[in-house]
Design a protein around this motif. Structure first.
Motif, PDB file in Angstrom:
ATOM      1  N   SER A   1      89.695 139.475  -9.193  1.00  0.00           N
ATOM      2  CA  SER A   1      88.964 138.546  -8.331  1.00  0.00           C
ATOM      3  C   SER A   1      89.919 137.576  -7.672  1.00  0.00           C
ATOM      4  O   SER A   1      91.047 137.365  -8.135  1.00  0.00           O
ATOM      5  CB  SER A   1      87.922 137.751  -9.146  1.00  0.00           C
ATOM      6  OG  SER A   1      86.901 138.582  -9.640  1.00  0.00           O
TER       7      SER A   1
ATOM      8  N   ARG B   1      86.999 141.126  -5.785  1.00  0.00           N
ATOM      9  CA  ARG B   1      85.839 140.249  -5.801  1.00  0.00           C
ATOM     10  C   ARG B   1      86.251 138.865  -5.320  1.00  0.00           C
ATOM     11  O   ARG B   1      87.410 138.446  -5.457  1.00  0.00           O
ATOM     12  CB  ARG B   1      85.219 140.174  -7.198  1.00  0.00           C
ATOM     13  CG  ARG B   1      84.521 141.467  -7.613  1.00  0.00           C
ATOM     14  CD  ARG B   1      83.547 141.220  -8.760  1.00  0.00           C
ATOM     15  NE  ARG B   1      82.491 140.281  -8.362  1.00  0.00           N
ATOM     16  CZ  ARG B   1      81.387 140.633  -7.695  1.00  0.00           C
ATOM     17  NH1 ARG B   1      81.185 141.900  -7.334  1.00  0.00           N
ATOM     18  NH2 ARG B   1      80.480 139.723  -7.393  1.00  0.00           N
TER      19      ARG B   1
ATOM     20  N   ALA C   1      85.132 134.584  -5.108  1.00  0.00           N
ATOM     21  CA  ALA C   1      84.303 133.539  -5.710  1.00  0.00           C
ATOM     22  C   ALA C   1      84.897 132.178  -5.413  1.00  0.00           C
ATOM     23  O   ALA C   1      86.110 132.034  -5.216  1.00  0.00           O
ATOM     24  CB  ALA C   1      84.196 133.735  -7.220  1.00  0.00           C
TER      25      ALA C   1
ATOM     26  N   ASP D   1      77.889 137.520   0.669  1.00  0.00           N
ATOM     27  CA  ASP D   1      77.737 138.748  -0.111  1.00  0.00           C
ATOM     28  C   ASP D   1      77.532 139.944   0.800  1.00  0.00           C
ATOM     29  O   ASP D   1      78.068 141.026   0.554  1.00  0.00           O
ATOM     30  CB  ASP D   1      76.576 138.612  -1.095  1.00  0.00           C
ATOM     31  CG  ASP D   1      76.615 139.695  -2.168  1.00  0.00           C
ATOM     32  OD1 ASP D   1      77.685 139.853  -2.798  1.00  0.00           O
ATOM     33  OD2 ASP D   1      75.602 140.374  -2.370  1.00  0.00           O
TER      34      ASP D   1
ATOM     35  N   THR E   1      80.751 136.353  -5.879  1.00  0.00           N
ATOM     36  CA  THR E   1      80.186 135.638  -7.021  1.00  0.00           C
ATOM     37  C   THR E   1      80.050 134.177  -6.617  1.00  0.00           C
ATOM     38  O   THR E   1      81.021 133.565  -6.154  1.00  0.00           O
ATOM     39  CB  THR E   1      81.085 135.754  -8.265  1.00  0.00           C
ATOM     40  OG1 THR E   1      81.123 137.119  -8.692  1.00  0.00           O
ATOM     41  CG2 THR E   1      80.563 134.894  -9.412  1.00  0.00           C
TER      42      THR E   1
ATOM     43  N   GLN F   1      73.838 142.245  -3.786  1.00  0.00           N
ATOM     44  CA  GLN F   1      73.733 142.333  -5.244  1.00  0.00           C
ATOM     45  C   GLN F   1      72.421 141.719  -5.717  1.00  0.00           C
ATOM     46  O   GLN F   1      71.976 140.692  -5.198  1.00  0.00           O
ATOM     47  CB  GLN F   1      74.895 141.598  -5.902  1.00  0.00           C
ATOM     48  CG  GLN F   1      76.259 142.144  -5.540  1.00  0.00           C
ATOM     49  CD  GLN F   1      77.371 141.265  -6.056  1.00  0.00           C
ATOM     50  OE1 GLN F   1      77.897 141.489  -7.143  1.00  0.00           O
ATOM     51  NE2 GLN F   1      77.747 140.245  -5.281  1.00  0.00           N
TER      52      GLN F   1
ATOM     53  N   PRO G   1      75.718 137.478  -8.830  1.00  0.00           N
ATOM     54  CA  PRO G   1      76.325 136.822  -9.992  1.00  0.00           C
ATOM     55  C   PRO G   1      76.550 135.333  -9.743  1.00  0.00           C
ATOM     56  O   PRO G   1      77.017 134.931  -8.680  1.00  0.00           O
ATOM     57  CB  PRO G   1      77.646 137.561 -10.179  1.00  0.00           C
ATOM     58  CG  PRO G   1      77.462 138.872  -9.497  1.00  0.00           C
ATOM     59  CD  PRO G   1      76.534 138.599  -8.345  1.00  0.00           C
TER      60      PRO G   1
ATOM     61  N   LEU H   1      78.410 131.947 -11.273  1.00  0.00           N
ATOM     62  CA  LEU H   1      79.412 131.369 -12.156  1.00  0.00           C
ATOM     63  C   LEU H   1      79.230 129.859 -12.175  1.00  0.00           C
ATOM     64  O   LEU H   1      79.054 129.241 -11.119  1.00  0.00           O
ATOM     65  CB  LEU H   1      80.816 131.720 -11.663  1.00  0.00           C
ATOM     66  CG  LEU H   1      82.023 131.151 -12.418  1.00  0.00           C
ATOM     67  CD1 LEU H   1      83.227 132.079 -12.245  1.00  0.00           C
ATOM     68  CD2 LEU H   1      82.411 129.748 -11.934  1.00  0.00           C
TER      69      LEU H   1
ATOM     70  N   HIS I   1      75.724 133.921 -15.072  1.00  0.00           N
ATOM     71  CA  HIS I   1      76.264 135.194 -15.530  1.00  0.00           C
ATOM     72  C   HIS I   1      77.702 135.038 -16.013  1.00  0.00           C
ATOM     73  O   HIS I   1      78.178 135.841 -16.820  1.00  0.00           O
ATOM     74  CB  HIS I   1      76.232 136.224 -14.389  1.00  0.00           C
ATOM     75  CG  HIS I   1      74.866 136.414 -13.803  1.00  0.00           C
ATOM     76  ND1 HIS I   1      74.397 135.664 -12.750  1.00  0.00           N
ATOM     77  CD2 HIS I   1      73.862 137.256 -14.137  1.00  0.00           C
ATOM     78  CE1 HIS I   1      73.161 136.037 -12.447  1.00  0.00           C
ATOM     79  NE2 HIS I   1      72.816 137.002 -13.271  1.00  0.00           N
ATOM     80  N   GLN I   2      78.388 133.995 -15.481  1.00  0.00           N
ATOM     81  CA  GLN I   2      79.785 133.768 -15.826  1.00  0.00           C
ATOM     82  C   GLN I   2      80.011 132.279 -16.086  1.00  0.00           C
ATOM     83  O   GLN I   2      79.330 131.430 -15.501  1.00  0.00           O
ATOM     84  CB  GLN I   2      80.706 134.246 -14.697  1.00  0.00           C
ATOM     85  CG  GLN I   2      80.530 135.715 -14.345  1.00  0.00           C
ATOM     86  CD  GLN I   2      81.491 136.173 -13.265  1.00  0.00           C
ATOM     87  OE1 GLN I   2      82.578 135.607 -13.101  1.00  0.00           O
ATOM     88  NE2 GLN I   2      81.101 137.196 -12.523  1.00  0.00           N
TER      89      GLN I   2
END
Length: 305
Positions: free
Chosen positions: A30, A68, A70, A92, A100, A165, A169, A171, A188-189
């Motif tokens: 990522s 990825r 983020a 996204d 993310t 998605q 996700p 974070l 999720h993170q």
């Protein structure tokens, strides 16, 4: 265990893009970008020239193909959560489902004071953050969202198109008791700064928060970072040691092989992903060589190898 990069966006755009495209084809998982408009010590005539985080993410979504993307992390105080939900869905889609959404409650006084943004005491920040999470989750998931809180009010609100998605996700960065409960409920993170050997205590607290929320702790992906300084000489080692003794952030330094030994401690503490900030890496042609050395040293720890 996976490994990711975090280019500082106070450097020229071409340097950010160079690292992103280098990391896009190969080992790295990522790419993260911080969300600031200035540094705490910035003043007229001395600025650190931050690039705006969401615009950088959109540009990187078109400038990369595999890695990825983020933010680490977007401040809830900077943008209305409905704006955040729409930009997240858009990024996204631009990235083909590689985004993310990283979120935090906000912390830096300077930005809020200069721009007239309300920061508030810690309780207020977490209260506002909790409402923002509910708004964003609703907009990214539901056909319409109605919300009546202390800070945010929405009526039959749309957010279209939805992200690629499902779910997108999420974070969250934070270590306090209430933040960990929100992470257990929504995220999720999870991310925190830590030194090798210093990750497990707050990770155990997150486990407990998950149990309180009726969630399996193993379903929360866990990442961490320290300032990483790769050294190749006694002089560089001495400079890195001085930096470690003077900075409030945790620092991991030494030859790449020794850094990998420290990373193995994180792995044993339950870290899923180690993020390498660009701030301590060399500038110029040596920078990518340092990343290559780290990738080679980390490879035996990589879960995808």
């Amino acid at each position: 265990m996976r490994f990711s990069v975090w280019p500082g966006t106070t450097q020229p755009w071409d340097d950010v893009l160079e690292l992103a495209q280098f990391a896009d084809d190969g080992f790295w998982h990522s790419l993260y970008v911080a969300d600031h408009f200035m540094s705490p010590g910035d003043r007229p005539g001395q600025t650190s020239n931050w690039l705006e985080a969401t615009a950088v993410m959109a540009a990187l979504a078109t400038g990369t193909s595999n890695i990825r993307l983020a933010n680490l992390v977007l401040s809830m105080t900077f943008r209305h959560p409905a704006v955040v939900a729409n930009l997240a869905a858009t990024i996204d889609r631009i990235s083909g489902g590689r985004f993310t959404l990283g979120l935090g409650a906000g912390w830096q006084d300077t930005e809020h004071e200069q721009y007239g943004l309300q920061l508030g005491e810690p309780k207020e920040r977490v209260d506002r953050f909790a409402e923002g999470l509910s708004v964003i989750s609703g907009l990214l998931t539901n056909e319409t969202t109605t919300f009546n809180g202390q800070y945010y009010h929405l009526t039959d609100a749309l957010c279209e198109p939805k992200p690629v998605q499902s779910p997108l996700p999420l974070l969250v960065g934070g270590t306090g008791r209430r933040m960990l409960r929100l992470i257990a409920r929504h995220a999720h993170q999870w991310n925190q700064w830590s030194a090798p050997g210093g990750f497990a205590e707050r990770s155990a607290a997150l486990d407990e928060a998950c149990h309180q929320e009726g969630r399996d702790p193993d379903t929360v992906w866990r990442s961490t970072q320290a300032l990483v300084i790769v050294t190749d000489s006694p002089e560089a080692e001495a400079q890195a040691k001085a930096k470690a003794e003077s900075t409030p952030q945790p620092v991991v330094y030494g030859p790449a092989a020794r850094i990998a030994e420290a990373v193995a401690i994180w792995r044993d503490e339950g870290v899923d992903e180690v993020i390498v900030p660009d701030f301590g890496m060399p500038r110029g042609p040596e920078r990518l060589d340092a990343y290559r050395a780290l990738a080679e040293a980390f490879r035996p720890l990589n879960s995808e190898s």
